[in-house]
Design a protein around this motif. Structure first.
Motif, PDB file in Angstrom:
ATOM      1  N   LEU A   7     -26.119 -34.390  24.290  1.00 43.58           N
ATOM      2  CA  LEU A   7     -25.628 -35.004  25.523  1.00 43.58           C
ATOM      3  C   LEU A   7     -26.064 -34.220  26.748  1.00 43.58           C
ATOM      4  CD1 LEU A   7     -21.988 -35.941  24.433  1.00 43.58           C
ATOM      5  CD2 LEU A   7     -23.993 -37.429  24.518  1.00 43.58           C
ATOM      6  N   ASP A   8     -26.363 -32.922  26.549  1.00 42.49           N
ATOM      7  CA  ASP A   8     -26.781 -32.106  27.685  1.00 42.49           C
ATOM      8  C   ASP A   8     -28.110 -32.585  28.268  1.00 42.49           C
ATOM      9  OD1 ASP A   8     -27.686 -31.154  25.075  1.00 42.49           O
ATOM     10  OD2 ASP A   8     -28.769 -29.612  26.195  1.00 42.49           O
ATOM     11  N   ILE A   9     -28.979 -33.149  27.417  1.00 43.50           N
ATOM     12  CA  ILE A   9     -30.272 -33.654  27.891  1.00 43.50           C
ATOM     13  C   ILE A   9     -30.063 -34.866  28.788  1.00 43.50           C
ATOM     14  CG2 ILE A   9     -32.451 -34.708  27.179  1.00 43.50           C
ATOM     15  CD1 ILE A   9     -32.358 -32.998  24.668  1.00 43.50           C
ATOM     16  N   ILE A  10     -29.174 -35.782  28.337  1.00 43.42           N
ATOM     17  CA  ILE A  10     -28.864 -36.958  29.141  1.00 43.42           C
ATOM     18  C   ILE A  10     -28.171 -36.540  30.428  1.00 43.42           C
ATOM     19  CG2 ILE A  10     -27.677 -39.172  29.198  1.00 43.42           C
ATOM     20  CD1 ILE A  10     -29.940 -39.062  27.192  1.00 43.42           C
ATOM     21  N   GLY A  11     -27.228 -35.589  30.296  1.00 44.98           N
ATOM     22  CA  GLY A  11     -26.494 -35.128  31.466  1.00 44.98           C
ATOM     23  C   GLY A  11     -27.407 -34.504  32.509  1.00 44.98           C
ATOM     24  N   ASN A  76     -34.452 -49.839  27.362  1.00 46.83           N
ATOM     25  CA  ASN A  76     -34.048 -51.055  26.661  1.00 46.83           C
ATOM     26  C   ASN A  76     -32.642 -51.466  27.110  1.00 46.83           C
ATOM     27  OD1 ASN A  76     -32.244 -49.329  25.203  1.00 46.83           O
ATOM     28  ND2 ASN A  76     -33.861 -48.912  23.709  1.00 46.83           N
ATOM     29  N   GLU A  77     -32.157 -52.552  26.524  1.00 45.54           N
ATOM     30  CA  GLU A  77     -30.849 -53.083  26.895  1.00 45.54           C
ATOM     31  C   GLU A  77     -29.726 -52.118  26.563  1.00 45.54           C
ATOM     32  OE1 GLU A  77     -28.224 -57.185  26.181  1.00 45.54           O
ATOM     33  OE2 GLU A  77     -30.196 -56.926  25.246  1.00 45.54           O
ATOM     34  N   GLN A  78     -29.882 -51.352  25.479  1.00 38.37           N
ATOM     35  CA  GLN A  78     -28.837 -50.405  25.083  1.00 38.37           C
ATOM     36  C   GLN A  78     -28.676 -49.304  26.131  1.00 38.37           C
ATOM     37  OE1 GLN A  78     -31.208 -51.612  22.877  1.00 38.37           O
ATOM     38  NE2 GLN A  78     -29.659 -52.999  22.032  1.00 38.37           N
ATOM     39  N   VAL A  79     -29.798 -48.811  26.653  1.00 36.96           N
ATOM     40  CA  VAL A  79     -29.733 -47.789  27.693  1.00 36.96           C
ATOM     41  C   VAL A  79     -29.106 -48.364  28.958  1.00 36.96           C
ATOM     42  CG1 VAL A  79     -31.105 -46.338  29.240  1.00 36.96           C
ATOM     43  CG2 VAL A  79     -31.675 -46.449  26.813  1.00 36.96           C
ATOM     44  N   ALA A  80     -29.504 -49.579  29.330  1.00 37.82           N
ATOM     45  CA  ALA A  80     -28.941 -50.221  30.520  1.00 37.82           C
ATOM     46  C   ALA A  80     -27.440 -50.412  30.380  1.00 37.82           C
ATOM     47  CB  ALA A  80     -29.628 -51.562  30.761  1.00 37.82           C
ATOM     48  N   SER A  81     -26.999 -50.821  29.193  1.00 37.75           N
ATOM     49  CA  SER A  81     -25.572 -51.018  28.947  1.00 37.75           C
ATOM     50  C   SER A  81     -24.811 -49.709  29.067  1.00 37.75           C
ATOM     51  CB  SER A  81     -25.366 -51.634  27.558  1.00 37.75           C
ATOM     52  OG  SER A  81     -23.999 -51.796  27.270  1.00 37.75           O
ATOM     53  N   ALA A  82     -25.385 -48.641  28.533  1.00 39.94           N
ATOM     54  CA  ALA A  82     -24.732 -47.330  28.620  1.00 39.94           C
ATOM     55  C   ALA A  82     -24.626 -46.869  30.072  1.00 39.94           C
ATOM     56  CB  ALA A  82     -25.512 -46.303  27.803  1.00 39.94           C
ATOM     57  N   LEU A  83     -25.670 -47.099  30.857  1.00 38.15           N
ATOM     58  CA  LEU A  83     -25.652 -46.712  32.261  1.00 38.15           C
ATOM     59  C   LEU A  83     -24.620 -47.521  33.046  1.00 38.15           C
ATOM     60  CD1 LEU A  83     -29.490 -46.323  32.944  1.00 38.15           C
ATOM     61  CD2 LEU A  83     -27.796 -44.485  32.737  1.00 38.15           C
ATOM     62  N   GLU A  84     -24.504 -48.819  32.725  1.00 39.44           N
ATOM     63  CA  GLU A  84     -23.514 -49.653  33.405  1.00 39.44           C
ATOM     64  C   GLU A  84     -22.098 -49.182  33.074  1.00 39.44           C
ATOM     65  OE1 GLU A  84     -22.410 -53.081  35.845  1.00 39.44           O
ATOM     66  OE2 GLU A  84     -24.229 -51.890  35.596  1.00 39.44           O
ATOM     67  N   LEU A 106     -22.157 -57.085  46.025  1.00 46.33           N
ATOM     68  CA  LEU A 106     -20.850 -57.244  45.406  1.00 46.33           C
ATOM     69  C   LEU A 106     -20.647 -58.657  44.878  1.00 46.33           C
ATOM     70  CD1 LEU A 106     -18.610 -55.346  48.000  1.00 46.33           C
ATOM     71  CD2 LEU A 106     -19.579 -54.460  45.879  1.00 46.33           C
ATOM     72  N   LEU A 107     -21.288 -59.630  45.508  1.00 52.03           N
ATOM     73  CA  LEU A 107     -21.110 -61.025  45.111  1.00 52.03           C
ATOM     74  C   LEU A 107     -21.906 -61.368  43.857  1.00 52.03           C
ATOM     75  CD1 LEU A 107     -20.030 -63.877  45.607  1.00 52.03           C
ATOM     76  CD2 LEU A 107     -21.959 -64.266  47.141  1.00 52.03           C
ATOM     77  N   ALA A 108     -23.182 -61.030  43.829  1.00 51.86           N
ATOM     78  CA  ALA A 108     -24.032 -61.362  42.672  1.00 51.86           C
ATOM     79  C   ALA A 108     -25.190 -60.383  42.606  1.00 51.86           C
ATOM     80  CB  ALA A 108     -24.559 -62.793  42.795  1.00 51.86           C
ATOM     81  N   ARG A 109     -25.452 -59.871  41.423  1.00 50.18           N
ATOM     82  CA  ARG A 109     -26.562 -58.936  41.245  1.00 50.18           C
ATOM     83  C   ARG A 109     -27.013 -58.960  39.792  1.00 50.18           C
ATOM     84  NH1 ARG A 109     -21.944 -55.925  41.316  1.00 50.18           N
ATOM     85  NH2 ARG A 109     -21.575 -54.637  39.471  1.00 50.18           N
ATOM     86  N   CYS A 110     -28.182 -58.414  39.547  1.00 54.90           N
ATOM     87  CA  CYS A 110     -28.671 -58.262  38.177  1.00 54.90           C
ATOM     88  C   CYS A 110     -28.043 -57.026  37.544  1.00 54.90           C
ATOM     89  CB  CYS A 110     -30.188 -58.087  38.164  1.00 54.90           C
ATOM     90  SG  CYS A 110     -31.122 -59.554  38.626  1.00 54.90           S
ATOM     91  N   CYS A 111     -27.623 -57.164  36.318  1.00 55.51           N
ATOM     92  CA  CYS A 111     -27.213 -56.032  35.497  1.00 55.51           C
ATOM     93  C   CYS A 111     -28.224 -55.985  34.349  1.00 55.51           C
ATOM     94  CB  CYS A 111     -25.783 -56.216  34.984  1.00 55.51           C
ATOM     95  SG  CYS A 111     -25.202 -54.894  33.897  1.00 55.51           S
ATOM     96  N   TYR A 112     -29.364 -55.390  34.617  1.00 53.58           N
ATOM     97  CA  TYR A 112     -30.523 -55.340  33.718  1.00 53.58           C
ATOM     98  C   TYR A 112     -31.059 -56.736  33.472  1.00 53.58           C
ATOM     99  CZ  TYR A 112     -33.609 -53.833  29.939  1.00 53.58           C
ATOM    100  OH  TYR A 112     -34.702 -53.602  29.154  1.00 53.58           O
TER     101      TYR A 112
END
Length: 241
Positions: A7-11, A76-84, A106-112
């Motif tokens: 986790l230190d690498i990601i951190g 990938n989608e998994q990384v995007a989900s983790a970041l969200e 705030l109204l509408a945006r892309c989440c990956y």
């Protein structure tokens, strides 16, 4: 030495505000050149290259060459989900204070690769309320109106499997409520962009609802003019706090 996750690498990769800004720029799912990301982060291209190298080494981004250009994107989608998910743990008051009433973030945006923001939450609620989706043992599954909904939107049934359900809850970063990701969420955003219901804003994850989009959202998701005004008013109210 115990085999523990690094986790230190990601951190370390996330610890720099500039790298965080670069990741946020990529969170709309598109690929960007080094120059585009350096402009977005207000840094020089060589500095962006160094940051991108660390992000890629941490497995958060990937790069690809096309012609003379190298493009960078979330892995990938998994990384995007983790970041969200991590984003929901961070303070968001500054976003509401800094957001302009017409910015749309705030109204509408892309989440990956799917829709987020107040509109994404609204659509998710509508899909559950109208029986397009239903909760079965804590998992989202097709409801009694699922196939009629796909026909109405002229969507091919998304590919699903035991390990990839039709939709998943994704906790919205600014709303702190669920919107949907997964095959159905991806298909809805692709349809909205293809048919120009929503338009991307330059240098932002924000999406603008077009005049055609207002008609389509009313027809397919019950988003009336008054409801849309209410959503916009809520966003403007939060932006002033």
């Amino acid at each position: 030495m115990r085999p523990e996750p690094r986790l230190d690498i990601i951190g370390a990769a996330l610890a720099d505000p500039t790298r965080a800004r670069i990741l946020c720029e990529m969170m709309d799912g598109r690929a960007f050149t080094n120059k585009e990301l350096s402009c977005a982060a207000n840094i020089t291209p060589p500095t962006a290259t160094a940051h991108l190298k660390q992000l890629e080494q941490a497995g958060l981004t990937t790069s690809m060459r096309s012609g003379r250009h190298v493009y960078h994107r979330i892995t990938n989608e998994q990384v995007a989900s983790a970041l969200e998910k991590l984003s929901t743990l961070t303070p968001s008051d500054h976003v509401r204070r800094a957001a302009k009433p017409d910015s749309g973030v705030l109204l509408a945006r892309c989440c990956y690769n799917h829709l987020a923001g107040r509109l994404g939450v609204w659509i998710t609620d509508n899909l559950l309320d109208t029986g397009v989706l239903q909760l079965a043992h804590g998992v989202l599954a097709p409801g009694p109106r699922y196939h009629a909904f796909l026909t109405d939107l002229d969507l091919n049934p998304p590919r699903v499997s035991a390990h990839r359900p039709v939709a998943k809850f994704c906790l919205d970063w600014t709303e702190r409520r669920n919107h949907i990701s997964g095959p159905l969420g991806i298909a809805i955003l692709e349809k909205a962009l293809k048919d120009k219901w929503l338009a991307r804003q330059r240098s932002s994850r924000a999406l603008t609802i077009t005049p055609d989009g207002k008609i389509a959202l009313t027809r397919h998701f019950g988003l009336s003019d008054s409801a849309l005004d209410c959503l916009g008013s809520s966003v403007r109210s939060m932006a002033k706090r």
